[in-house]
Design a protein around this motif. Structure first.
Motif, PDB file in Angstrom:
ATOM      1  N   SER A   1       0.507  -0.889   0.009  1.00 30.05           N
ATOM      2  CA  SER A   1      -0.002  -0.190   0.118  1.00 30.05           C
ATOM      3  C   SER A   1       0.825   1.019   0.054  1.00 30.05           C
ATOM      4  CB  SER A   1      -0.839  -0.339   1.675  1.00 30.05           C
ATOM      5  OG  SER A   1      -1.500   0.561   1.552  1.00 30.05           O
TER       6      SER A   1
ATOM      7  N   SER B   1      -3.534   7.746   0.703  1.00 28.08           N
ATOM      8  CA  SER B   1      -3.066   6.522  -0.288  1.00 28.08           C
ATOM      9  C   SER B   1      -2.981   6.668  -1.453  1.00 28.08           C
ATOM     10  CB  SER B   1      -4.639   5.645  -0.108  1.00 28.08           C
ATOM     11  OG  SER B   1      -4.524   4.550  -0.354  1.00 28.08           O
TER      12      SER B   1
ATOM     13  N   THR C   1      -6.108   4.353  -5.740  1.00 28.02           N
ATOM     14  CA  THR C   1      -6.634   4.055  -4.570  1.00 28.02           C
ATOM     15  C   THR C   1      -7.194   5.523  -4.481  1.00 28.02           C
ATOM     16  OG1 THR C   1      -4.640   4.213  -2.696  1.00 28.02           O
ATOM     17  CG2 THR C   1      -5.688   2.136  -3.848  1.00 28.02           C
TER      18      THR C   1
ATOM     19  N   ARG D   1     -11.532   3.623  -8.651  1.00 29.23           N
ATOM     20  CA  ARG D   1     -10.265   3.851  -7.381  1.00 29.23           C
ATOM     21  C   ARG D   1     -10.839   2.774  -6.961  1.00 29.23           C
ATOM     22  NH1 ARG D   1     -12.100   8.631  -7.355  1.00 29.23           N
ATOM     23  NH2 ARG D   1     -13.170   8.897  -5.240  1.00 29.23           N
ATOM     24  N   TRP D   2      -9.749   2.257  -6.174  1.00 32.89           N
ATOM     25  CA  TRP D   2      -9.825   1.238  -4.873  1.00 32.89           C
ATOM     26  C   TRP D   2     -10.038   1.835  -3.997  1.00 32.89           C
ATOM     27  CZ3 TRP D   2      -9.003   0.229  -9.950  1.00 32.89           C
ATOM     28  CH2 TRP D   2      -9.379  -0.906 -10.388  1.00 32.89           C
ATOM     29  N   ARG D   3     -10.787   1.289  -2.642  1.00 32.81           N
ATOM     30  CA  ARG D   3     -10.697   1.055  -0.763  1.00 32.81           C
ATOM     31  C   ARG D   3      -9.783   0.762  -0.555  1.00 32.81           C
ATOM     32  NH1 ARG D   3     -15.137   1.439  -0.104  1.00 32.81           N
ATOM     33  NH2 ARG D   3     -15.603  -0.305   1.762  1.00 32.81           N
ATOM     34  N   ILE D   4      -8.647   0.067   0.652  1.00 33.42           N
ATOM     35  CA  ILE D   4      -8.165  -0.548   1.148  1.00 33.42           C
ATOM     36  C   ILE D   4      -8.821  -0.315   2.302  1.00 33.42           C
ATOM     37  CG2 ILE D   4      -5.666  -1.371   1.594  1.00 33.42           C
ATOM     38  CD1 ILE D   4      -4.220  -0.338  -0.484  1.00 33.42           C
TER      39      ILE D   4
ATOM     40  N   LEU E   1      -9.892  -5.087  -0.147  1.00 35.18           N
ATOM     41  CA  LEU E   1     -10.041  -4.539  -1.171  1.00 35.18           C
ATOM     42  C   LEU E   1     -11.330  -4.184  -1.865  1.00 35.18           C
ATOM     43  CD1 LEU E   1      -6.796  -5.111  -4.159  1.00 35.18           C
ATOM     44  CD2 LEU E   1      -7.494  -3.206  -2.682  1.00 35.18           C
TER      45      LEU E   1
END
Ligand code: ZN
Length: 151
Positions: free
Chosen positions: A62, A69, A88, A95-98, A108
């Protein structure tokens, strides 16, 4: 009651933010599936994006700079060896969220569906990989109603 409230919130999110909610059976929440083996046991938080050749199999990276992020990087869990880099941060879309669990395992949102190479489609939840039925099929072929072919 909670169910309807969640549905309403989800709908508002879609309308206001223009987000599409996953609708295919393959996109079901993996929390309903029996737990898969842990694939990414921890999350390595780094300040700078590493070069792809330094990303080890089973390592989840990450990239966080000044509390923000930016990227998630890992080798594709199918074993093809490709490094998957997911944005992110805004303005990337998608876009992705961690999320990182107390044990350090990554989750994810949304699912990952590669549009080249192995075309893997999976959810990553609590460091575990949940494969979708349409993995190996191009998103625009499996779901032409949702995904347009990129020219
Ligand atoms: Zn792969």
């Amino acid at each position: 009651m909670w169910f309807w409230l969640l549905r309403l919130l989800r709908w508002l999110e879609e309308v206001i933010l223009g987000r599409r909610s996953p609708k295919t059976p393959a996109d079901r929440n993996p929390s309903k599936a029996p737990p898969a083996d842990i694939f990414f046991a921890r999350t390595d938080v780094v300040e700078k994006s590493p070069s792809n050749d330094t990303v080890r199999p089973g390592q989840f990276i990450s990239v966080v700079h000044k509390g923000r992020s930016y990227w998630a990087l890992f080798r594709c869990p199918c074993g093809c060896g490709d490094v998957v880099s997911l944005p992110t941060q805004a303005p990337h879309d998608p876009r992705w969220r961690i999320e990182v669990s107390l044990e350090g395992r990554p989750t994810l949102h949304p699912s990952v569906w590669r549009t080249k190479g192995c075309l893997s489609h999976f959810w990553l939840s609590d460091g575990r990989v949940y494969w979708c039925e349409d993995t190996g099929v191009e998103p625009c072929r499996a779901r032409p109603d949702v995904y347009a072919r990129k020219l």
